[in-house]
Design a protein around this motif. Structure first.
Motif, PDB file in Angstrom:
ATOM      1  N   ARG A   3      17.328  21.521 -11.882  1.00  0.00           N
ATOM      2  CA  ARG A   3      17.701  20.709 -10.930  1.00  0.00           C
ATOM      3  C   ARG A   3      17.463  21.524  -9.479  1.00  0.00           C
ATOM      4  N   MET A   4      16.767  20.627  -8.774  1.00  0.00           N
ATOM      5  CA  MET A   4      16.483  21.227  -7.279  1.00  0.00           C
ATOM      6  C   MET A   4      17.264  20.527  -6.145  1.00  0.00           C
ATOM      7  N   ILE A   5      17.804  21.312  -5.537  1.00  0.00           N
ATOM      8  CA  ILE A   5      18.527  20.766  -4.341  1.00  0.00           C
ATOM      9  C   ILE A   5      17.760  21.000  -3.199  1.00  0.00           C
ATOM     10  N   ILE A   6      17.161  20.102  -2.549  1.00  0.00           N
ATOM     11  CA  ILE A   6      16.227  20.148  -1.442  1.00  0.00           C
ATOM     12  C   ILE A   6      16.796  19.526  -0.213  1.00  0.00           C
ATOM     13  N   VAL A   7      16.991  20.284   0.984  1.00  0.00           N
ATOM     14  CA  VAL A   7      17.278  19.995   2.198  1.00  0.00           C
ATOM     15  C   VAL A   7      16.211  19.793   3.154  1.00  0.00           C
ATOM     16  N   THR A   8      15.839  18.875   3.706  1.00  0.00           N
ATOM     17  CA  THR A   8      14.831  18.506   4.785  1.00  0.00           C
ATOM     18  C   THR A   8      15.344  17.579   5.811  1.00  0.00           C
ATOM     19  N   ARG A   9      14.342  17.575   6.885  1.00  0.00           N
ATOM     20  CA  ARG A   9      14.845  16.943   7.946  1.00  0.00           C
ATOM     21  C   ARG A   9      13.490  15.738   8.107  1.00  0.00           C
ATOM     22  N   GLY A  10      13.917  14.622   8.729  1.00  0.00           N
ATOM     23  CA  GLY A  10      12.856  13.645   8.977  1.00  0.00           C
ATOM     24  C   GLY A  10      13.500  12.326   9.239  1.00  0.00           C
ATOM     25  N   ASP A  11      12.418  11.452  10.116  1.00  0.00           N
ATOM     26  CA  ASP A  11      13.157  10.061  10.374  1.00  0.00           C
ATOM     27  C   ASP A  11      12.976   9.186   8.755  1.00  0.00           C
ATOM     28  N   ASP A  12      13.508   8.039   8.919  1.00  0.00           N
ATOM     29  CA  ASP A  12      13.619   7.139   7.795  1.00  0.00           C
ATOM     30  C   ASP A  12      12.199   7.138   6.893  1.00  0.00           C
ATOM     31  N   ALA A  13      11.307   6.804   7.777  1.00  0.00           N
ATOM     32  CA  ALA A  13       9.945   6.739   7.188  1.00  0.00           C
ATOM     33  C   ALA A  13       9.402   7.965   6.514  1.00  0.00           C
ATOM     34  N   VAL A  14       9.644   9.326   6.965  1.00  0.00           N
ATOM     35  CA  VAL A  14       9.326  10.387   6.699  1.00  0.00           C
ATOM     36  C   VAL A  14      10.015  10.687   5.181  1.00  0.00           C
ATOM     37  N   ILE A  15      11.193  10.434   5.192  1.00  0.00           N
ATOM     38  CA  ILE A  15      12.248  10.629   3.899  1.00  0.00           C
ATOM     39  C   ILE A  15      11.743   9.806   3.030  1.00  0.00           C
ATOM     40  N   GLU A  16      11.311   8.452   3.267  1.00  0.00           N
ATOM     41  CA  GLU A  16      10.838   7.678   2.201  1.00  0.00           C
ATOM     42  C   GLU A  16       9.523   8.016   1.672  1.00  0.00           C
ATOM     43  N   GLN A  17       8.665   8.499   2.460  1.00  0.00           N
ATOM     44  CA  GLN A  17       7.638   9.033   1.837  1.00  0.00           C
ATOM     45  C   GLN A  17       7.678  10.135   1.006  1.00  0.00           C
ATOM     46  N   ILE A  18       8.669  11.139   1.224  1.00  0.00           N
ATOM     47  CA  ILE A  18       8.886  12.492   0.383  1.00  0.00           C
ATOM     48  C   ILE A  18       9.506  11.970  -0.615  1.00  0.00           C
ATOM     49  N   GLU A  19      10.320  10.840  -0.697  1.00  0.00           N
ATOM     50  CA  GLU A  19      10.855  10.373  -2.184  1.00  0.00           C
ATOM     51  C   GLU A  19       9.779   9.833  -2.999  1.00  0.00           C
ATOM     52  N   LYS A  20       9.073   8.913  -2.394  1.00  0.00           N
ATOM     53  CA  LYS A  20       7.816   8.627  -3.143  1.00  0.00           C
ATOM     54  C   LYS A  20       6.917   9.604  -3.718  1.00  0.00           C
ATOM     55  N   GLN A  21       6.591  10.457  -2.902  1.00  0.00           N
ATOM     56  CA  GLN A  21       5.546  11.536  -3.429  1.00  0.00           C
ATOM     57  C   GLN A  21       6.382  12.459  -4.377  1.00  0.00           C
ATOM     58  N   LEU A  22       7.646  12.672  -4.301  1.00  0.00           N
ATOM     59  CA  LEU A  22       8.266  13.293  -5.304  1.00  0.00           C
ATOM     60  C   LEU A  22       8.488  12.801  -6.826  1.00  0.00           C
ATOM     61  N   ASN A  23       8.433  11.418  -6.553  1.00  0.00           N
ATOM     62  CA  ASN A  23       8.575  10.630  -7.827  1.00  0.00           C
ATOM     63  C   ASN A  23       7.237  10.470  -8.677  1.00  0.00           C
ATOM     64  N   LYS A  24       5.975  10.786  -7.821  1.00  0.00           N
ATOM     65  CA  LYS A  24       4.810  10.743  -8.431  1.00  0.00           C
ATOM     66  C   LYS A  24       4.408  11.850  -8.976  1.00  0.00           C
ATOM     67  N   LEU A  25       5.182  12.991  -9.048  1.00  0.00           N
ATOM     68  CA  LEU A  25       4.981  14.343  -9.469  1.00  0.00           C
ATOM     69  C   LEU A  25       5.374  13.898 -11.144  1.00  0.00           C
ATOM     70  N   ILE A  26       4.421  14.377 -12.184  1.00  0.00           N
ATOM     71  CA  ILE A  26       4.588  14.116 -13.531  1.00  0.00           C
ATOM     72  C   ILE A  26       5.859  14.853 -13.959  1.00  0.00           C
ATOM     73  N   GLU A  27       6.164  16.148 -13.530  1.00  0.00           N
ATOM     74  CA  GLU A  27       7.252  16.965 -14.247  1.00  0.00           C
ATOM     75  C   GLU A  27       8.465  16.417 -13.687  1.00  0.00           C
ATOM     76  N   VAL A  28       8.808  15.582 -12.595  1.00  0.00           N
ATOM     77  CA  VAL A  28       9.899  14.844 -11.863  1.00  0.00           C
ATOM     78  C   VAL A  28      10.421  14.157 -12.828  1.00  0.00           C
ATOM     79  N   ILE A  29      11.678  14.030 -13.275  1.00  0.00           N
ATOM     80  CA  ILE A  29      12.314  13.216 -14.082  1.00  0.00           C
ATOM     81  C   ILE A  29      13.211  12.150 -13.362  1.00  0.00           C
ATOM     82  N   ARG A  30      13.909  12.824 -12.270  1.00  0.00           N
ATOM     83  CA  ARG A  30      14.687  11.787 -11.320  1.00  0.00           C
ATOM     84  C   ARG A  30      14.725  12.509  -9.976  1.00  0.00           C
TER      85      ARG A  30
END
Length: 168
Positions: free
Chosen positions: A49-76
């Motif tokens: 489990r990785m706990i990642i804290v970052t800053r951004g506006d709603d659009a940036v955070i949505e993009q980060i979430e989508k990009q994380l979900n695209k990585l093969i090794e990411v389960i959830r």
């Protein structure tokens, strides 16, 4: 324009070589900063489990979430927000205590923040403080004038709160 805020992600990943590097590369390659990163195993040795804290506006955070979900090794990927999660940090401080006044101030603040003394020397005190990130920040601001010789922070750990049970 959307407001820039701090967000916490809980990311479950396959416990494999190079996953941390790929996730860090995702952030750096897009110019996003990681404020805090904590990685550890889970009850399943195949999952971390990785706990990642970052800053951004709603659009940036949505993009980060989508990009994380695209990585093969990411389960959830879970975005933890508001009151829906429990967070803690640990910080160690080496504080100046070279006068009786400073020593008394440190002792009083450690009591207020429910801290622990981990070392005691003739001119300095080692202190452990744990709690929400804001509590660590508050303690740090209060002891700054006393004299911070050194400090280290663990980074945030977080889990989702238990869901309330309804009696329907």
């Amino acid at each position: 324009m959307s407001e820039t805020k701090s967000y916490t992600f809980s990311v479950r990943v396959e416990n494999k070589f190079g996953v941390l590097s790929r996730i860090a590369g995702l952030f750096s390659g897009r110019g996003y900063n990681i404020s805090s990163l904590t990685v550890n195993s889970t009850s399943d040795p195949e999952v971390s489990r990785m706990i990642i804290v970052t800053r951004g506006d709603d659009a940036v955070i949505e993009q980060i979430e989508k990009q994380l979900n695209k990585l093969i090794e990411v389960i959830r990927v879970d975005r933890l927000s508001g009151e829906d999660f429990i967070e803690r940090e640990l910080a160690l401080f080496k504080l100046a205590a070279d006068t009786p006044e400073k020593k008394a101030q440190v002792i009083q603040l450690v009591e207020i923040f429910n801290g622990k003394f981990v070392t005691v020397g003739p001119a300095e005190l080692g202190v452990e403080i744990s709690g929400r990130a804001s509590q660590i920040d508050n303690f740090m601001n209060m002891v700054r004038d006393i004299g911070i010789i050194d400090m280290a922070r663990s980074g945030r750990v977080a889990i989702a709160r238990a869901k309330a049970v309804s009696n329907n």
